[in-house]
Design an enzyme around this catalytic site. Structure first.
Site, PDB file in Angstrom:
ATOM      1  N   MET A  48      62.092  -5.021  14.614  1.00  0.00           N
ATOM      2  CA  MET A  48      61.942  -3.761  13.944  1.00  0.00           C
ATOM      3  C   MET A  48      63.293  -3.274  13.464  1.00  0.00           C
ATOM      4  O   MET A  48      63.894  -2.418  14.079  1.00  0.00           O
ATOM      5  CB  MET A  48      61.326  -2.751  14.905  1.00  0.00           C
ATOM      6  N   PRO A  49      63.800  -3.845  12.413  1.00  0.00           N
ATOM      7  CA  PRO A  49      65.076  -3.373  11.893  1.00  0.00           C
ATOM      8  C   PRO A  49      64.946  -1.994  11.246  1.00  0.00           C
ATOM      9  O   PRO A  49      63.901  -1.645  10.709  1.00  0.00           O
ATOM     10  CB  PRO A  49      65.443  -4.406  10.831  1.00  0.00           C
TER      11      PRO A  49
END
Length: 133
Positions: free
Chosen positions: A1-2
């Site tokens: 989950m950047p």
């Protein structure tokens, strides 16, 4: 989950911003295996006096000649391999050239990695760890 922060000069139309964000996410899906619904992007449109990126002075000998269209992309992410990062660095400029006509020299990327315990995506959990347990 950047988390993706995108910095650019103000004044681009919404269609440009949409294509920019779409291209970044496509490159992350292709090179990092991100799911389609794992998209967290924040656009920072800056006034020229607040956005100082040298056009020629730094890396001039490497053929990097930036214009005022330069974008800076800063990604905070859980650990990624060097191969994943290199694939992203290579793929994104191609997508941006095709989608918005951006010169590859104007694509400035910085990846900052964190540990899995550094993420809480809600409800007080260390999401990346507790999700795996």
């Amino acid at each position: 989950m950047p988390i993706v922060h995108i910095y650019l000069l103000e004044g681009k139309p919404q269609t440009y911003l949409q294509a920019l964000g779409d291209s970044i996410h496509q490159a992350l899906m292709e090179t990092w295996g991100l799911p389609e619904k794992d998209r967290f992007q924040i656009f920072h449109e800056e006034k020229a006096e607040h956005f100082k990126i040298d056009h020629f002075a730094y890396l001039e000998g490497e053929g990097v000649q930036r214009s005022d269209d330069v974008i800076m992309i800063q990604i905070t992410t859980s650990p990624r391999t060097i191969q994943m990062k290199r694939a992203f660095y290579k793929r994104l400029p191609d997508l941006l050239k095709d989608s918005i006509g951006l010169s590859p020299a104007n694509v400035f990327i910085n990846v900052m990695m964190t540990d899995e315990e550094d993420w809480s995506l809600g409800i007080g959990k260390t999401t990346l760890i507790e999700k795996l347990e």
